[in-house]
Write a protein that holds these residues in place. Structure first.
Motif, PDB file in Angstrom:
ATOM      1  N   ALA A   1      40.803  56.841  89.402  1.00  0.00           N
ATOM      2  CA  ALA A   1      40.301  55.488  89.117  1.00  0.00           C
ATOM      3  C   ALA A   1      39.279  55.459  87.982  1.00  0.00           C
ATOM      4  O   ALA A   1      39.137  54.454  87.290  1.00  0.00           O
ATOM      5  CB  ALA A   1      39.695  54.875  90.376  1.00  0.00           C
ATOM      6  N   THR A   2      38.562  56.567  87.803  1.00  0.00           N
ATOM      7  CA  THR A   2      37.556  56.604  86.729  1.00  0.00           C
ATOM      8  C   THR A   2      37.892  57.669  85.671  1.00  0.00           C
ATOM      9  O   THR A   2      37.021  58.115  84.938  1.00  0.00           O
ATOM     10  CB  THR A   2      36.154  56.874  87.316  1.00  0.00           C
ATOM     11  OG1 THR A   2      36.217  58.044  88.142  1.00  0.00           O
ATOM     12  CG2 THR A   2      35.658  55.695  88.129  1.00  0.00           C
ATOM     13  N   THR A   3      39.151  58.069  85.625  1.00  0.00           N
ATOM     14  CA  THR A   3      39.575  59.015  84.584  1.00  0.00           C
ATOM     15  C   THR A   3      40.087  58.221  83.384  1.00  0.00           C
ATOM     16  O   THR A   3      41.001  57.413  83.508  1.00  0.00           O
ATOM     17  CB  THR A   3      40.676  59.954  85.127  1.00  0.00           C
ATOM     18  OG1 THR A   3      40.124  60.743  86.186  1.00  0.00           O
ATOM     19  CG2 THR A   3      41.193  60.873  84.031  1.00  0.00           C
ATOM     20  N   VAL A   4      39.472  58.469  82.240  1.00  0.00           N
ATOM     21  CA  VAL A   4      39.783  57.730  81.015  1.00  0.00           C
ATOM     22  C   VAL A   4      40.533  58.643  80.040  1.00  0.00           C
ATOM     23  O   VAL A   4      40.142  59.792  79.844  1.00  0.00           O
ATOM     24  CB  VAL A   4      38.474  57.219  80.358  1.00  0.00           C
ATOM     25  CG1 VAL A   4      38.756  56.581  79.005  1.00  0.00           C
ATOM     26  CG2 VAL A   4      37.761  56.242  81.283  1.00  0.00           C
ATOM     27  N   VAL A   5      41.592  58.118  79.456  1.00  0.00           N
ATOM     28  CA  VAL A   5      42.331  58.856  78.421  1.00  0.00           C
ATOM     29  C   VAL A   5      42.400  57.977  77.178  1.00  0.00           C
ATOM     30  O   VAL A   5      42.812  56.810  77.272  1.00  0.00           O
ATOM     31  CB  VAL A   5      43.765  59.215  78.883  1.00  0.00           C
ATOM     32  CG1 VAL A   5      44.497  59.993  77.796  1.00  0.00           C
ATOM     33  CG2 VAL A   5      43.746  60.000  80.189  1.00  0.00           C
ATOM     34  N   VAL A   6      41.999  58.506  76.046  1.00  0.00           N
ATOM     35  CA  VAL A   6      42.059  57.755  74.796  1.00  0.00           C
ATOM     36  C   VAL A   6      42.862  58.551  73.774  1.00  0.00           C
ATOM     37  O   VAL A   6      42.578  59.728  73.532  1.00  0.00           O
ATOM     38  CB  VAL A   6      40.648  57.460  74.241  1.00  0.00           C
ATOM     39  CG1 VAL A   6      40.739  56.749  72.893  1.00  0.00           C
ATOM     40  CG2 VAL A   6      39.844  56.619  75.234  1.00  0.00           C
ATOM     41  N   ILE A   7      43.876  57.902  73.216  1.00  0.00           N
ATOM     42  CA  ILE A   7      44.746  58.533  72.211  1.00  0.00           C
ATOM     43  C   ILE A   7      44.357  58.020  70.823  1.00  0.00           C
ATOM     44  O   ILE A   7      44.318  56.820  70.591  1.00  0.00           O
ATOM     45  CB  ILE A   7      46.231  58.185  72.481  1.00  0.00           C
ATOM     46  CG1 ILE A   7      46.637  58.655  73.885  1.00  0.00           C
ATOM     47  CG2 ILE A   7      47.129  58.794  71.407  1.00  0.00           C
ATOM     48  CD1 ILE A   7      47.976  58.080  74.363  1.00  0.00           C
ATOM     49  N   ASP A   8      44.039  58.950  69.922  1.00  0.00           N
ATOM     50  CA  ASP A   8      43.756  58.571  68.529  1.00  0.00           C
ATOM     51  C   ASP A   8      44.935  58.993  67.666  1.00  0.00           C
ATOM     52  O   ASP A   8      45.304  60.176  67.638  1.00  0.00           O
ATOM     53  CB  ASP A   8      42.508  59.291  68.010  1.00  0.00           C
ATOM     54  CG  ASP A   8      41.235  58.862  68.704  1.00  0.00           C
ATOM     55  OD1 ASP A   8      41.138  57.695  69.102  1.00  0.00           O
ATOM     56  OD2 ASP A   8      40.330  59.698  68.835  1.00  0.00           O
TER      57      ASP A   8
END
Lengths: 65, 65, 65, 65, 65, 65
Positions: free
Chosen positions: B38-45
């Motif tokens: 629920a609080t795992t963030v993934v950001v793709i650049d």
């Protein structure tokens, strides 16, 4: 194996300038630390001047002065 | 609570592939470390190939070979 | 050529768990995007719980509850 | 000398809001740690909602619910 | 105003080598893009070899071969 | 959902100061952009003064002057 991230404002950097930055940063790691250039990665991020601040002010505004 | 940043070249990655990367990275943290998704963030650049260098060369040029 | 940065709190992650994260993230990029594993870099940052905040609170304090 | 990186989804943030974020983050470092604002850098990254995931899902999809 | 982040493995880099990296990266930005050195920031991150992977393997293990 | 990364030199920042930074950065995102604090992440990186450069010089040396 180094990873170098160069973050600059998006103000007309040419493809040739980017190539020179990539080559220069890679050479620096090879010369100073003996790193293997084959696995040295350089990534350049160009950031809109609205999104870059220094001294609490947007670069867009600082450029007007 | 983990933060995962995936940086790749901007070469036609689809929305579905991005979803698969986000799901896969989240599952990895849950399975290996028992993290809360629920609080795992993934950001793709996605980075222009002119701005990505390896072995001192721009990916744009390496792709031509 | 991808670069993956996994940031987690520094709470006793073992060398074997780190190896599993590195292998899992690399495999994900290979499977989803067909990337070359030889130049896929994964870097894990372990951050002190005093230095990580969520919902405006330090993880150190959240762990006490 | 601090460097602050604010990463948010790209959902219509105005130039004025960005200026407020830059000023607020700079003031925070000055007030809490006595840092010199003249060399405090704030960089805002706006990320497409397809590229941002939480709980294993793309923000683009979460926004539809 | 550029921000340069150099990430390397933590393998005995000396204070003098770090100074040479900082000077070299700053000069590169000044020479190629005409940036102001006074606000050019360079940050070096040294990462434990257990936490750095390439080709799906920990550098700690690769160093043993 | 924002992710804020605050990078500062490692010069005796207290646990309370870190808590104030985490709270302040979270509040900023809530007030300016209406973000949900529950999923706002703040990570503070403390960097050795040998590893931080400005104007081409190590902070360690600048502090001596």
């Amino acid at each position: 194996m180094p990873y170098v991230n160069i973050r600059i404002t998006d103000e007309g950097v040419t493809k040739e300038q980017k190539q020179t930055l990539i080559k220069g940063a890679t050479d620096l790691l090879v010369e100073v630390l003996g790193k293997n250039p084959a696995t040295t990665v350089v990534v350049i991020d160009e950031v809109n001047t609205d999104n870059w601040g220094i001294a609490g002010k947007q670069v867009t505004e600082l450029r007007k002065k």
